[in-house]
Design a protein around this motif. Structure first.
Motif, PDB file in Angstrom:
ATOM      1  N   GLU A  18       5.222   0.759   0.312  1.00  0.00           N
ATOM      2  CA  GLU A  18       5.265   1.814   1.629  1.00  0.00           C
ATOM      3  C   GLU A  18       6.583   1.994   1.807  1.00  0.00           C
ATOM      4  N   GLU A  23       2.320   5.535  -1.225  1.00  0.00           N
ATOM      5  CA  GLU A  23       1.131   5.349  -0.273  1.00  0.00           C
ATOM      6  C   GLU A  23       0.179   4.388  -0.570  1.00  0.00           C
ATOM      7  N   THR A  42      -0.417   3.309   4.708  1.00  0.00           N
ATOM      8  CA  THR A  42      -0.986   4.682   4.772  1.00  0.00           C
ATOM      9  C   THR A  42      -2.533   4.422   5.258  1.00  0.00           C
ATOM     10  N   HIS A  43      -3.309   3.750   4.482  1.00  0.00           N
ATOM     11  CA  HIS A  43      -4.562   3.588   4.683  1.00  0.00           C
ATOM     12  C   HIS A  43      -4.960   2.044   4.807  1.00  0.00           C
TER      13      HIS A  43
END
Length: 212
Positions: A18, A23, A42-43
């Motif tokens: 990151e 991402e 990001t997730h």
């Protein structure tokens, strides 16, 4: 990229990716671990990584790169790697805790196997027992090292020293005192106390690093 398994290795890798602008979708069965990275990735999602359907729901088959950072749970590591391979993901890295574990991961579909503890142990062993300043192994019998220039090379060009024939190594780069590393050529003159990046068979670079 997706990183499956957010223990120390997986989390460190995911957060570094990151930072470098990649991402990352981080997945782990442990909700507490997912919570810890929820603000840095990001997730991040909680899921049974051995369940192909759970991975499909998260869109994992759409990724071209995946890392399996699961180490201690061998069954989960193997089943997760197998599921990713079944999705046809073209680049799968998997952490192994032993060479045997690594061989199994390769058989079920891992393209690259990482043995962090073993690799670090080997690297440190080389550093503490000799004059090497750094050591990186690329294959079973090929490595690159950073070391100080031996006196036998000082004051001569690489062509004159004939280091490739005499020592079985290739000097890749040279760093003169107060300067940065530069690509080495046959006309490069080696000075006392230069730092060298040297590549070759492991035994050969070890022997070269021990020259005084």
């Amino acid at each position: 990229m997706t990183v499956v398994g957010l223990g120390r290795f997986g989390r460190s890798l995911a957060e570094e990716l990151e930072k470098r602008g990649t991402e990352v979708l981080g997945i782990d069965a442990d909700a507490a671990l997912v919570q810890q990275v929820s603000e840095t990735l990001t997730h991040a999602a909680v899921a049974d990584t051995t369940d192909p359907q759970a991975l499909e729901q998260l869109g994992v088959p759409e990724f071209r790169r995946a890392v399996v950072g699961i180490g201690t749970d061998l069954e989960a590591s193997i089943l997760t790697t197998s599921a990713l391979a079944d999705f046809g993901i073209p680049h799968i890295w998997a952490k192994a805790t032993s060479r045997q574990h690594g061989r199994i991961l390769e058989r079920v579909g891992a393209h690259h196997v990482v043995l962090p503890e073993h690799d670090m142990g080997e690297r440190v062993a080389h550093l503490v027992t000799g004059r090497m300043l750094d050591f990186v192994a690329f294959e079973e019998d090929y490595a690159m090292v950073k070391t100080t220039a031996p006196a036998v090379l000082a004051g001569r060009t690489l062509l004159e020293s004939d280091s490739r024939r005499r020592f079985g190594i290739t000097v890749v780069a040279v760093k003169h005192r107060g300067e940065e590393f530069t690509h080495a050529s046959v006309d490069t003159v080696i000075r006392p106390e230069d730092l060298l990046i040297v590549a070759g068979r492991t035994r050969k670079v070890e022997e070269f690093a021990e020259l005084s």
